[in-house]
Design an enzyme around this catalytic site. Structure first.
Site, mmCIF file in Angstrom:
data_model
loop_
_atom_site.group_PDB
_atom_site.id
_atom_site.type_symbol
_atom_site.label_atom_id
_atom_site.label_comp_id
_atom_site.label_asym_id
_atom_site.label_seq_id
_atom_site.Cartn_x
_atom_site.Cartn_y
_atom_site.Cartn_z
ATOM 1 N N CYS A 10 30.920 -13.367 17.178
ATOM 2 C CA CYS A 10 32.358 -13.290 17.133
ATOM 3 C C CYS A 10 32.693 -14.033 18.471
ATOM 4 O O CYS A 10 32.202 -14.816 18.896
ATOM 5 C CB CYS A 10 32.754 -11.705 17.047
ATOM 6 S SG CYS A 10 32.056 -10.725 18.254
ATOM 7 N N ASN A 13 31.413 -10.761 21.644
ATOM 8 C CA ASN A 13 30.384 -10.040 21.619
ATOM 9 C C ASN A 13 30.421 -8.530 22.031
ATOM 10 O O ASN A 13 29.453 -7.910 22.430
ATOM 11 C CB ASN A 13 29.106 -10.697 22.132
ATOM 12 C CG ASN A 13 27.864 -10.311 21.649
ATOM 13 O OD1 ASN A 13 26.863 -10.380 22.499
ATOM 14 N ND2 ASN A 13 27.504 -9.850 20.545
ATOM 15 N N CYS A 15 32.858 -6.136 20.179
ATOM 16 C CA CYS A 15 33.172 -5.314 19.098
ATOM 17 C C CYS A 15 32.660 -5.739 17.570
ATOM 18 O O CYS A 15 31.907 -4.938 17.159
ATOM 19 C CB CYS A 15 34.767 -5.960 18.924
ATOM 20 S SG CYS A 15 35.955 -5.320 20.452
ATOM 21 N N ARG A 16 33.164 -6.805 16.990
ATOM 22 C CA ARG A 16 32.639 -7.187 15.615
ATOM 23 C C ARG A 16 31.147 -7.551 15.594
ATOM 24 O O ARG A 16 30.371 -6.877 14.550
ATOM 25 C CB ARG A 16 33.563 -8.235 15.155
ATOM 26 C CG ARG A 16 34.908 -7.774 14.635
ATOM 27 C CD ARG A 16 35.606 -8.882 14.474
ATOM 28 N NE ARG A 16 35.792 -9.779 15.654
ATOM 29 C CZ ARG A 16 36.278 -10.963 15.718
ATOM 30 N NH1 ARG A 16 37.072 -11.499 14.709
ATOM 31 N NH2 ARG A 16 36.357 -11.781 16.816
ATOM 32 N N SER A 17 30.734 -8.485 16.371
ATOM 33 C CA SER A 17 29.329 -8.841 16.080
ATOM 34 C C SER A 17 28.056 -7.877 16.501
ATOM 35 O O SER A 17 27.109 -7.802 15.896
ATOM 36 C CB SER A 17 28.862 -10.113 16.728
ATOM 37 O OG SER A 17 29.092 -10.259 18.217
ATOM 38 N N ASP A 125 39.813 -9.173 13.874
ATOM 39 C CA ASP A 125 39.499 -8.602 15.331
ATOM 40 C C ASP A 125 40.223 -7.482 15.656
ATOM 41 O O ASP A 125 41.278 -7.357 15.763
ATOM 42 C CB ASP A 125 39.990 -9.804 16.182
ATOM 43 C CG ASP A 125 39.528 -9.703 17.761
ATOM 44 O OD1 ASP A 125 38.967 -8.414 18.143
ATOM 45 O OD2 ASP A 125 39.795 -10.516 18.554
HETATM 46 P P1 4NP Z 1 35.072 -9.415 19.329
HETATM 47 O O1 4NP Z 1 36.602 -8.769 19.950
HETATM 48 O O2 4NP Z 1 35.430 -10.928 19.242
HETATM 49 O O3 4NP Z 1 35.050 -8.831 18.124
HETATM 50 O O4 4NP Z 1 34.172 -8.939 20.443
HETATM 51 C C1 4NP Z 1 37.237 -9.384 21.183
HETATM 52 C C2 4NP Z 1 36.551 -8.804 22.629
HETATM 53 C C3 4NP Z 1 37.235 -9.363 23.717
HETATM 54 C C4 4NP Z 1 38.340 -10.167 23.312
HETATM 55 C C5 4NP Z 1 38.867 -10.738 22.006
HETATM 56 C C6 4NP Z 1 38.316 -10.074 21.038
HETATM 57 N N1 4NP Z 1 39.270 -10.434 24.648
HETATM 58 O O5 4NP Z 1 39.968 -11.287 24.313
HETATM 59 O O6 4NP Z 1 38.497 -10.224 25.582
#
Ligand code: 4NP
Length: 155
Positions: A10, A13, A15-17, A125
């Site tokens: 993702c 790294n 939240c989703r992954s 997200d």
């Molecule tokens: P992820 O979520 O891609 O599912 O881990 C996010 C984590 C951090 C950010 C965006 C999405 N960020 O903008 O910092």
């Protein structure tokens, strides 16, 4: 032959992954399927950090402690280390395509393409969302994990 190796990717790294990694680890144990599983982010902002507290919370609700996971950024070596690289959303897939080596043997595709009826869709997200968005992300990655287990020989 070595066991199937799967990398979830993702953006951050955190939240989703990590949730996809946790869900597949759980399903693999339940199904008795040996898989190598990891996750990474296309971005580097959160490298070395544990998963977002809200991701940890939704995993814990389902009995999984992911507090020991640490974020890392995807590398070109991942394309030779993992047979299957699943992007959590279409932008993640584009970003992977930008860094993929000219020659490699990994399958690189959108995660939800694994799930009947969800072709082309994103695991949304939840970073700027709330607990409900994390629950939805959890539900999506569990569906995907079920499909992956079926593909790799689950009972
Ligand atoms: P992820 O979520 O891609 O599912 O881990 C996010 C984590 C951090 C950010 C965006 C999405 N960020 O903008 O910092």
């Amino acid at each position: 032959m070595s066991q199937p190796s799967i990398l979830f990717v993702c953006l951050g790294n955190i939240c989703r992954s990590p949730l996809a990694e946790a869900a597949l680890r759980m399903r693999a144990v339940e199904a008795g399927v040996a898989l190598t599983i990891d996750s990474a982010g296309t971005g580097n902002w959160h490298v070395g950090r544990p998963p977002d507290p809200r991701a940890q919370e939704v995993a814990l609700i389902h009995g999984l402690d992911i507090s020991g996971y640490r974020a890392r950024q995807v590398t070109t070596e991942d394309f030779s280390r993992f047979g299957h690289i699943y992007a959590l959303d279409p932008q993640n897939l584009k970003d992977l395509r930008r860094i993929e080596p000219k020659r490699h043997f990994s399958e690189v595709r959108l995660l939800m393409d694994m799930v009947p009826g969800r072709r082309g869709t994103a695991v949304l997200d939840p970073y700027y969302g709330d607990a409900e968005d994390f629950a939805e992300a959890w539900s999506d990655v569990c569906e995907a994990a079920d499909s992956i287990i079926k593909r790799f020989g689950g009972r």
